[in-house]
Design a protein around this motif. Sequence first.
Motif, PDB file in Angstrom:
ATOM      1  N   ARG A 153       0.822  -1.206   0.000  1.00 18.48           N
ATOM      2  CA  ARG A 153       0.000   0.000   0.000  1.00 18.48           C
ATOM      3  C   ARG A 153       0.861   1.263   0.000  1.00 18.48           C
TER       4      ARG A 153
ATOM      5  N   ALA B  67       0.586   3.817  -3.024  1.00 14.71           N
ATOM      6  CA  ALA B  67       0.081   5.149  -2.664  1.00 14.71           C
ATOM      7  C   ALA B  67       1.073   6.237  -3.070  1.00 14.71           C
TER       8      ALA B  67
ATOM      9  N   ILE C 244       0.760   6.680  -6.802  1.00 11.83           N
ATOM     10  CA  ILE C 244      -0.499   7.349  -7.141  1.00 11.83           C
ATOM     11  C   ILE C 244      -0.372   8.858  -6.882  1.00 11.83           C
TER      12      ILE C 244
ATOM     13  N   THR D  90      -7.102  -1.954  -3.166  1.00 13.71           N
ATOM     14  CA  THR D  90      -8.471  -1.515  -3.476  1.00 13.71           C
ATOM     15  C   THR D  90      -8.917  -0.342  -2.603  1.00 13.71           C
TER      16      THR D  90
ATOM     17  N   LEU E 109      -7.316   2.186  -1.951  1.00 20.29           N
ATOM     18  CA  LEU E 109      -6.744   3.398  -2.527  1.00 20.29           C
ATOM     19  C   LEU E 109      -7.505   3.891  -3.761  1.00 20.29           C
ATOM     20  N   LEU E 110      -8.374   3.058  -4.312  1.00 23.94           N
ATOM     21  CA  LEU E 110      -9.025   3.364  -5.582  1.00 23.94           C
ATOM     22  C   LEU E 110     -10.178   4.352  -5.429  1.00 23.94           C
ATOM     23  N   ASP E 111     -10.269   5.257  -6.391  1.00 23.56           N
ATOM     24  CA  ASP E 111     -11.436   6.130  -6.505  1.00 23.56           C
ATOM     25  C   ASP E 111     -12.557   5.396  -7.245  1.00 23.56           C
ATOM     26  N   LYS E 112     -12.163   4.609  -8.244  1.00 22.51           N
ATOM     27  CA  LYS E 112     -13.112   3.822  -9.033  1.00 22.51           C
ATOM     28  C   LYS E 112     -12.463   2.493  -9.371  1.00 22.51           C
ATOM     29  N   GLU E 113     -13.258   1.431  -9.346  1.00 21.87           N
ATOM     30  CA  GLU E 113     -12.758   0.123  -9.761  1.00 21.87           C
ATOM     31  C   GLU E 113     -13.164  -0.130 -11.206  1.00 21.87           C
TER      32      GLU E 113
ATOM     33  N   ALA F 205      -7.132   5.934  -9.517  1.00 25.53           N
ATOM     34  CA  ALA F 205      -6.911   6.679  -8.271  1.00 25.53           C
ATOM     35  C   ALA F 205      -6.094   7.919  -8.575  1.00 25.53           C
ATOM     36  N   ASN F 206      -6.614   9.073  -8.232  1.00 26.74           N
ATOM     37  CA  ASN F 206      -5.903  10.335  -8.394  1.00 26.74           C
ATOM     38  C   ASN F 206      -5.403  10.533  -9.826  1.00 26.74           C
TER      39      ASN F 206
ATOM     40  N   GLY G 211     -10.258  11.115 -11.601  1.00 28.27           N
ATOM     41  CA  GLY G 211     -11.120  10.791 -10.449  1.00 28.27           C
ATOM     42  C   GLY G 211     -12.429  10.342 -10.889  1.00 28.27           C
TER      43      GLY G 211
END
Length: 177
Positions: free
Chosen positions: A59, A63, A66, A93, A95-99, A129-130, A177
Motif C-alpha cells: 500500500r 500510494a 499514485i 483496493t 486506494l481506488l477512486d473507481k474500480e 486513483a488520483n 477521479g
Amino acid sequence: MNEPMSEAPVPLNVAVLTISDTRTEDTDKSGRTLVERATAAGHQVVAKRIVKDDVYCIRAIVAGWIADPDVQVVLTTGGTGFTGRDSTPEAVTVLLDKEVQGFGERFRQLSGDEIGSSTVQSRAFGGLANGCVIFCLPGSTGACCTGWDGILAEQLDSRHKPCNFASLVIPGRGQHG
C-alpha cells in the motif's frame, strides 16, 4: 472493427511493482515481462520495485506512485491469488477512486482459455486513483503476458477506439477521479 490508427501514440509513464516474498531482480520474470512489453509499446518505465507480500508495504509504495504526478500507470504482478499471503487486493483496493470491474472479468475470461477453471482463484483487478490507472495481475509470467497482450496493450494505447485508459491519464485529454 477498430478503425486504423493514424496518430502517433502518446507514451505513458509506467511504474511496475512485483509483489513476492521470494523474487529478486534476477528471478523476477513477470516484472521484467511487464517492463519489456510497456517499453516495446513506447511507454516510459519510470519506476520498478520488488516488495514482500505485506499489505502495508504494498500500500505504501502504490500510494506513493499514485501521489506522484509523473506516474500515470501502475502495474503490479503477484499477490492476487487466494492463498494466505496473497494480499494485493486488500492493499490496493482501498486506494481506488473507481474500480474497473471489466478488467478482472476480461482477464479471467482470457485466462480461462489457458488455465481452465483455476482462473476463478485469480483476483486480478484494475482501478483509477488520483488520475492514475492501476492494474494488478497475478505473479506468473504467463498471466502478465495474457493481461498485457489481451487487454493492456490496447487500453494503454492513446489511439485505441472507441475508448482507452490512456485518455484518462494524459493531461488535458480526459477527466481525473
